[in-house]
Write a protein that holds these residues in place. Structure first.
Motif, PDB file in Angstrom:
ATOM      1  N   HIS A 133       0.818  -1.204   0.000  1.00 56.17           N
ATOM      2  CA  HIS A 133       0.000   0.000   0.000  1.00 56.17           C
ATOM      3  C   HIS A 133       0.857   1.263   0.000  1.00 56.17           C
ATOM      4  CE1 HIS A 133      -1.985  -3.226   2.330  1.00 56.17           C
ATOM      5  NE2 HIS A 133      -3.083  -2.863   1.722  1.00 56.17           N
ATOM      6  N   MET A 134       2.104   1.157   0.489  1.00 56.49           N
ATOM      7  CA  MET A 134       2.906   2.343   0.806  1.00 56.49           C
ATOM      8  C   MET A 134       4.242   2.400   0.064  1.00 56.49           C
ATOM      9  SD  MET A 134       1.207   3.996   3.195  1.00 56.49           S
ATOM     10  CE  MET A 134      -0.278   3.682   4.129  1.00 56.49           C
ATOM     11  N   ILE A 135       4.351   1.746  -1.068  1.00 54.93           N
ATOM     12  CA  ILE A 135       5.651   1.681  -1.754  1.00 54.93           C
ATOM     13  C   ILE A 135       6.263   3.061  -2.005  1.00 54.93           C
ATOM     14  CG2 ILE A 135       6.784   1.012  -3.925  1.00 54.93           C
ATOM     15  CD1 ILE A 135       4.970  -1.479  -3.937  1.00 54.93           C
ATOM     16  N   PRO A 136       5.526   4.055  -2.522  1.00 55.88           N
ATOM     17  CA  PRO A 136       6.177   5.340  -2.841  1.00 55.88           C
ATOM     18  C   PRO A 136       6.317   6.291  -1.663  1.00 55.88           C
ATOM     19  CG  PRO A 136       3.907   5.382  -3.607  1.00 55.88           C
ATOM     20  CD  PRO A 136       4.129   4.022  -2.991  1.00 55.88           C
ATOM     21  N   LEU A 137       5.886   5.892  -0.473  1.00 54.48           N
ATOM     22  CA  LEU A 137       5.862   6.823   0.654  1.00 54.48           C
ATOM     23  C   LEU A 137       7.250   7.336   1.017  1.00 54.48           C
ATOM     24  CD1 LEU A 137       4.240   8.253   2.860  1.00 54.48           C
ATOM     25  CD2 LEU A 137       4.482   6.200   4.271  1.00 54.48           C
ATOM     26  N   GLY A 138       8.255   6.456   0.968  1.00 58.87           N
ATOM     27  CA  GLY A 138       9.611   6.875   1.319  1.00 58.87           C
ATOM     28  C   GLY A 138      10.104   8.014   0.443  1.00 58.87           C
ATOM     29  N   GLN A 139       9.866   7.916  -0.862  1.00 55.34           N
ATOM     30  CA  GLN A 139      10.291   8.976  -1.771  1.00 55.34           C
ATOM     31  C   GLN A 139       9.592  10.296  -1.449  1.00 55.34           C
ATOM     32  OE1 GLN A 139       8.904   9.291  -5.997  1.00 55.34           O
ATOM     33  NE2 GLN A 139      11.042   8.775  -6.438  1.00 55.34           N
ATOM     34  N   MET A 140       8.312  10.216  -1.107  1.00 53.56           N
ATOM     35  CA  MET A 140       7.562  11.436  -0.772  1.00 53.56           C
ATOM     36  C   MET A 140       8.080  12.074   0.504  1.00 53.56           C
ATOM     37  SD  MET A 140       3.779  10.086  -1.865  1.00 53.56           S
ATOM     38  CE  MET A 140       3.398   9.723  -3.589  1.00 53.56           C
ATOM     39  N   LEU A 141       8.490  11.235   1.464  1.00 49.70           N
ATOM     40  CA  LEU A 141       9.070  11.779   2.689  1.00 49.70           C
ATOM     41  C   LEU A 141      10.432  12.415   2.427  1.00 49.70           C
ATOM     42  CD1 LEU A 141       8.067   8.912   5.140  1.00 49.70           C
ATOM     43  CD2 LEU A 141       7.248  11.280   5.232  1.00 49.70           C
ATOM     44  N   ARG A 142      11.224  11.801   1.558  1.00 52.09           N
ATOM     45  CA  ARG A 142      12.518  12.402   1.199  1.00 52.09           C
ATOM     46  C   ARG A 142      12.313  13.775   0.553  1.00 52.09           C
ATOM     47  NH1 ARG A 142      15.788   9.606   4.375  1.00 52.09           N
ATOM     48  NH2 ARG A 142      16.012   7.402   3.800  1.00 52.09           N
ATOM     49  N   ARG A 143      11.303  13.864  -0.287  1.00 50.92           N
ATOM     50  CA  ARG A 143      11.050  15.142  -0.971  1.00 50.92           C
ATOM     51  C   ARG A 143      10.611  16.234  -0.008  1.00 50.92           C
ATOM     52  NH1 ARG A 143       8.046  12.676  -6.373  1.00 50.92           N
ATOM     53  NH2 ARG A 143       9.966  12.212  -7.518  1.00 50.92           N
ATOM     54  N   LYS A 144      10.142  15.814   1.158  1.00 61.87           N
ATOM     55  CA  LYS A 144       9.788  16.791   2.177  1.00 61.87           C
ATOM     56  C   LYS A 144      10.975  17.126   3.073  1.00 61.87           C
ATOM     57  CE  LYS A 144       5.580  16.843   3.832  1.00 61.87           C
ATOM     58  NZ  LYS A 144       4.940  17.875   2.991  1.00 61.87           N
ATOM     59  N   THR A 176      10.920   4.302  -6.743  1.00 58.86           N
ATOM     60  CA  THR A 176      10.634   4.923  -5.446  1.00 58.86           C
ATOM     61  C   THR A 176      11.219   4.133  -4.286  1.00 58.86           C
ATOM     62  OG1 THR A 176       8.486   3.800  -5.124  1.00 58.86           O
ATOM     63  CG2 THR A 176       8.463   5.868  -6.353  1.00 58.86           C
ATOM     64  N   LEU A 177      11.463   2.833  -4.483  1.00 60.86           N
ATOM     65  CA  LEU A 177      12.042   2.022  -3.407  1.00 60.86           C
ATOM     66  C   LEU A 177      13.471   2.457  -3.075  1.00 60.86           C
ATOM     67  CD1 LEU A 177      10.719  -1.530  -4.360  1.00 60.86           C
ATOM     68  CD2 LEU A 177      10.097  -0.198  -2.335  1.00 60.86           C
ATOM     69  N   PHE A 178      14.116   3.149  -3.991  1.00 62.74           N
ATOM     70  CA  PHE A 178      15.492   3.569  -3.750  1.00 62.74           C
ATOM     71  C   PHE A 178      15.583   4.823  -2.877  1.00 62.74           C
ATOM     72  CE2 PHE A 178      15.966   0.436  -6.911  1.00 62.74           C
ATOM     73  CZ  PHE A 178      17.231  -0.083  -6.716  1.00 62.74           C
ATOM     74  N   ALA A 179      14.439   5.292  -2.392  1.00 64.35           N
ATOM     75  CA  ALA A 179      14.445   6.340  -1.366  1.00 64.35           C
ATOM     76  C   ALA A 179      14.675   5.746   0.019  1.00 64.35           C
ATOM     77  CB  ALA A 179      13.121   7.100  -1.393  1.00 64.35           C
ATOM     78  N   TYR A 180      14.456   4.441   0.153  1.00 61.62           N
ATOM     79  CA  TYR A 180      14.638   3.780   1.451  1.00 61.62           C
ATOM     80  C   TYR A 180      16.108   3.427   1.672  1.00 61.62           C
ATOM     81  CZ  TYR A 180       9.566   3.348   1.321  1.00 61.62           C
ATOM     82  OH  TYR A 180       8.215   3.620   1.260  1.00 61.62           O
ATOM     83  N   ASP A 181      16.457   3.128   2.907  1.00 61.42           N
ATOM     84  CA  ASP A 181      17.799   2.653   3.227  1.00 61.42           C
ATOM     85  C   ASP A 181      17.870   1.139   3.177  1.00 61.42           C
ATOM     86  OD1 ASP A 181      19.242   5.187   4.008  1.00 61.42           O
ATOM     87  OD2 ASP A 181      17.535   5.304   5.366  1.00 61.42           O
ATOM     88  N   THR A 217      22.238   3.778  -3.495  1.00 57.93           N
ATOM     89  CA  THR A 217      22.426   2.385  -3.088  1.00 57.93           C
ATOM     90  C   THR A 217      21.589   2.084  -1.865  1.00 57.93           C
ATOM     91  OG1 THR A 217      24.688   2.335  -3.964  1.00 57.93           O
ATOM     92  CG2 THR A 217      24.107   0.661  -2.335  1.00 57.93           C
ATOM     93  N   ILE A 218      20.869   0.976  -1.925  1.00 61.98           N
ATOM     94  CA  ILE A 218      20.080   0.513  -0.787  1.00 61.98           C
ATOM     95  C   ILE A 218      20.547  -0.885  -0.406  1.00 61.98           C
ATOM     96  CG2 ILE A 218      18.063   1.865  -1.455  1.00 61.98           C
ATOM     97  CD1 ILE A 218      16.816  -0.754  -2.509  1.00 61.98           C
ATOM     98  N   GLN A 219      20.182  -1.306   0.796  1.00 60.79           N
ATOM     99  CA  GLN A 219      20.362  -2.704   1.184  1.00 60.79           C
ATOM    100  C   GLN A 219      19.045  -3.427   0.926  1.00 60.79           C
ATOM    101  OE1 GLN A 219      22.374  -3.632   4.964  1.00 60.79           O
ATOM    102  NE2 GLN A 219      22.736  -1.437   5.199  1.00 60.79           N
TER     103      GLN A 219
END
Length: 463
Positions: A133-144, A176-181, A217-219
């Motif tokens: 449900h929340m895949i792009p959320l990390g990218q949106m938080l980074r943009r903030k 968008t997953l590449f916004a996560y660590d 780069t993500i893990q």
């Protein structure tokens, strides 16, 4: 200690002896320890979205929920999440629906979550986002502007590249997953499918657990979720479980029970399970009256047409099988469309000679682990498990089957009913060791350790 903020579609507030799922049990202790917050949709619909947050605290767990508009629910939840991503990620592109409005609603609601969560985030907080449900959320938080450590865990399978490319704008979603660590999957198979897509479709690179795309780069790790084994073992020995176990056994009149417990969903292979059981009845007329299949299948997502269809199909199939094989004092299938609290389920599992867990595709399947944990060590039942469930990679001592094959399921049921006590004990002990070693606390700690190791400061995601 850093504070933990968990973000998921729905929030499960702690309750005594309730029907909380694995995610709720897994995260409650960590939220208590870190003074954390669990953020999600309340499940309620409002006429106009306001962003107003309802804060609650239950049993030491703080929650923050928002209401969504009816259009949000239709497009984001019933639409993109459950008509597009869920079937696609479970390899059912034949019933996946691709509508522009669905994708727009999905992104809109994720942005609403980002806007809601953002004021709650402190610089040292660790954020853990959950599920499709929340895949792009990390990218949106980074943009903030948030530079916190942010992890994502997918609780369902990741589809092969050849299927994922059927999704419109698939590369945009994966990017968008590449916004996560840290990005976590249950099994090496799902992880490998993700790596393959990034390499072959996006030109990224893989170096062990590190996956790189466009300089980021993500893990990406495999980290299978477990159950709260001590809690479930204790529940199986408790008063509520004992009462339910006795009630079930009396009603069975010394017949062997096969149990299935699944949400009413096409990914669970319930139609195939009924057909496999029917094949067993056809192959073994001499033991008809000695066995009963109890299928517990509480309905879900009733607004989605494909779920209405599977319910109608199972109603008809159960009726046909019972009509063909029943006697005046024996019904081969008990088909129950309601759920039970976990402590009562533990008693049902413990009463069952066979646990039949046969999804066509499943990220993990915690019912398989709960069934094993609930067994009497001196007289354990037998787990029959689909080789397409994530749990099959850990529970290798189950009877692993192809759920599409009625003959294979029939043979496995016969083998389980005939299995000597010593073999049942040996198989149970091997599975129980894994369930206890890699329980829900192990899962949470393993993922948290990776997130702790991630860079505390990273460049904001490009807009």
């Amino acid at each position: 200690m850093s504070r933990l903020i968990v973000i998921s579609n729905r929030v499960s507030r702690p309750s005594k002896g309730g029907e909380q799922g694995g995610l709720a049990v897994a995260l409650a202790a960590a939220l208590r320890q870190s003074r954390g917050i669990w953020v999600g949709w309340s499940g309620n619909v409002t006429e106009k979205f306001t962003g107003q947050i309802a804060f609650n605290e239950d049993d030491g767990v703080k929650t923050a929920t928002i209401d969504l508009e009816e259009q949000d629910v239709d497009e984001y939840y019933n639409g993109y999440a459950n008509k597009t991503l869920w079937p696609l990620f479970h390899f059912r592109i034949d019933i996946a629906e691709y509508a522009r409005d669905f994708e727009g609603g999905y992104n809109r609601v994720n942005q609403r979550f980002a806007d809601t969560v953002s004021p709650l985030v402190e610089p040292d907080d660790v954020l853990w986002v959950h599920d499709y449900h929340m895949i792009p959320l990390g990218q949106m938080l980074r943009r903030k502007g948030h530079r916190n450590r942010i992890g994502f865990f997918l609780h369902i399978p990741w589809p092969p590249t050849r299927l994922l490319v059927s999704l419109p704008h698939h590369s945009k979603l994966v990017e968008t997953l590449f916004a996560y660590d840290v990005v976590g999957f249950h099994t090496e198979e799902w992880l490998e499918s993700f790596r393959h897509y990034v390499e072959k479709e996006m030109g990224g690179s893989v170096d062990g657990d590190h996956v790189t795309l466009g300089g980021r780069t993500i893990q990406a790790i495999a980290c299978p979720i477990g159950i709260d084994a001590p809690e479930f073992i204790a529940a199986s020995k408790g008063e509520a479980a004992a009462k339910m176990q006795e009630q079930v056994r009396k009603s069975l009149q010394d017949r062997a029970m096969i149990v299935g417990v699944d949400r009413l969903d096409y990914s669970k292979g319930l139609e195939e399970r009924f057909n496999g059981y029917a094949r067993f009845l056809k192959d073994n007329p001499d033991i008809h009256r000695q066995v009963v299949l109890v299928q517990i299948a509480p309905p879900s997502r009733g607004e989605v047409e494909s779920y209405q269809e599977i319910r109608a199909t199972l109603d008809a199939l159960a009726g046909r099988i019972n009509g063909e094989y029943s006697d005046v004092d024996w019904t081969p299938i008990r088909y129950v469309n309601q759920g039970y609290p976990r402590d009562q389920l533990a008693g049902i599992y413990r009463a069952a000679r066979i646990g039949l867990v046969t999804p066509l595709r499943d990220g993990m399947n915690l019912v398989a682990k709960e069934y094993v944990a609930a067994q009497d060590p001196e007289d354990p039942g037998v787990l029959i498990l689909s080789r397409f469930a994530g749990a099959a990679t850990q529970l290798k001592d189950a009877l692993l089957i192809n759920p599409y094959s009625p003959e294979e399921m029939s043979d496995a049921i016969g083998k389980a009913l005939r299995m000597p006590l010593e073999e049942r004990k040996r198989r149970w002990q091997a599975m129980m060791q894994i369930i206890e070693e890699q329980d829900v606390s192990w899962w949470r700690s393993a993922f948290a350790m990776r997130l702790e190791d991630a860079h505390k400061v990273r460049e904001p995601q490009e807009a």
